[in-house]
Scaffold this active site. Structure first.
Site, short mmCIF file in Angstrom:
data_model
loop_
_atom_site.label_atom_id
_atom_site.label_comp_id
_atom_site.label_asym_id
_atom_site.label_seq_id
_atom_site.Cartn_x
_atom_site.Cartn_y
_atom_site.Cartn_z
N GLY A 46 29.17 40.21 36.26
CA GLY A 46 29.98 41.22 35.58
C GLY A 46 30.28 40.78 34.17
N GLN A 51 34.66 40.34 26.14
CA GLN A 51 33.94 39.06 26.22
C GLN A 51 32.81 38.97 25.21
OE1 GLN A 51 33.42 39.36 30.75
NE2 GLN A 51 33.58 37.17 30.41
N CYS A 95 33.85 32.76 35.53
CA CYS A 95 33.84 33.72 34.42
C CYS A 95 32.99 33.16 33.30
CB CYS A 95 35.28 33.92 33.95
SG CYS A 95 35.42 35.09 32.59
N LEU A 96 32.17 34.03 32.69
CA LEU A 96 31.30 33.58 31.61
C LEU A 96 32.11 33.07 30.42
CD1 LEU A 96 28.57 36.38 31.70
CD2 LEU A 96 28.44 34.08 32.66
N HIS A 137 38.33 41.66 38.71
CA HIS A 137 38.16 40.60 37.71
C HIS A 137 37.80 41.21 36.34
CE1 HIS A 137 36.53 36.52 36.40
NE2 HIS A 137 36.05 37.35 35.48
N GLU A 138 36.82 42.13 36.35
CA GLU A 138 36.36 42.71 35.08
C GLU A 138 37.44 43.61 34.47
OE1 GLU A 138 33.96 41.33 33.72
OE2 GLU A 138 33.24 40.36 35.53
N HIS A 141 40.03 41.83 32.48
CA HIS A 141 39.61 41.47 31.11
C HIS A 141 40.07 42.54 30.11
CE1 HIS A 141 37.19 37.85 31.30
NE2 HIS A 141 36.48 38.30 32.30
NI NI Z 1 35.25 37.13 33.53
#
Ligand code: NI
Length: 174
Positions: A46, A51, A95-96, A137-138, A141
Site C-alpha cells: 500500500g 508518502q 511501512c515504506l 494503515h493507508e 497516512h
Molecule cells: Ni505506511
C-alpha cells in the site's frame, strides 16, 4: 509511468493532514499510475500520497502475494471509513516510510470504506483480515498518522533506535 521518491520518517509531510481531491481527471490518473508503480517498485502492499510528497487524500493498495490470490489494485480517492467492526485484531505492520521495521498494531478486524475509484466512480468496499489492516494503515497516512504512533512509547523508542542504527550503517557503507 514513473517511480516517485518515497519520503521517510520524520519528514514533516508525513505528519500533515491531507486535503480532499477535487476531480478525478487524466492528470490525477497519471499520478495514480505513478503511485502504483512506486509501490510495486518498493515491494509494498500500500502507498498513500503523502508518502510521495503529495498531501492529498489518495491511496493505492494491492495485497496480492502471488498469482493465486491476485487482486486488481485498489485506487482510492477521498476514502472514508463508514463502518468499523467491534472486533479488533493484532497484526504485524511495516511501512515504506519507516524502512525495514515492523511492529504489532491493533486494528478493527473489518471496515467498510467509501471512495472514488480510478474513473471517479463512487465505490464501497467491505474489507476484512489483511486488507482491512492495509486500508486502515493507508488511511491513517492521510491524517498524518504512522503505525508507530499506534504502538507503546517504549516500543516506538526501540524501533526508532533500530531505524537510526540502520541508517548509520547504510551511511557508513555508502
Ligand atoms: Ni505506511
Amino acid at each position: 509511468m514513473a517511480v516517485l521518491k518515497v519520503y521517510e520518517y520524520p519528514h514533516p509531510i508525513l505528519k500533515k493532514k491531507a486535503t480532499e481531491v477535487e476531480a478525478v481527471d487524466d492528470e490525477l490518473r497519471k499520478f495514480l499510475d505513478d503511485m502504483l508503480e512506486t509501490m510495486y517498485h518498493a515491494v509494498g502492499v500500500g502507498l498513500a500520497a503523502p508518502q510521495v510528497g503529495v498531501s492529498k487524500r489518495i491511496v493505492v493498495i494491492d495485497i496480492s502475494h502471488d498469482d493465486e490470490d491476485k487482486m486488481d489494485p485498489l485506487y482510492m480517492v477521498n476514502p472514508k471509513i463508514v463502518w468499523k467492526s467491534e472486533e479488533k485484531v493484532c497484526g504485524e505492520e511495516g511501512c515504506l516510510s519507516v524502512p525495514e521495521q515492523k511492529a504489532e498494531v491493533e486494528r478493527f478486524a473489518a471496515v467498510k470504506v467509501e471512495y472514488l475509484d480510478y474513473h471517479g466512480n463512487k465505490q464501497i468496499l467491505e474489507a476484512e483480515d489483511f486488507l482491512a489492516i492495509a486500508v486502515q494503515h493507508e488511511l491513517d497516512h492521510l491524517d498524518g498518522i504512522l503505525y508507530i504512533d499506534r504502538i507503546s512509547r517504549l516500543k516506538r523508542q526501540m524501533l526508532l533506535k533500530k531505524l537510526q542504527k540502520l541508517r548509520e550503517e547504510k551511511h557508513e557503507r555508502a
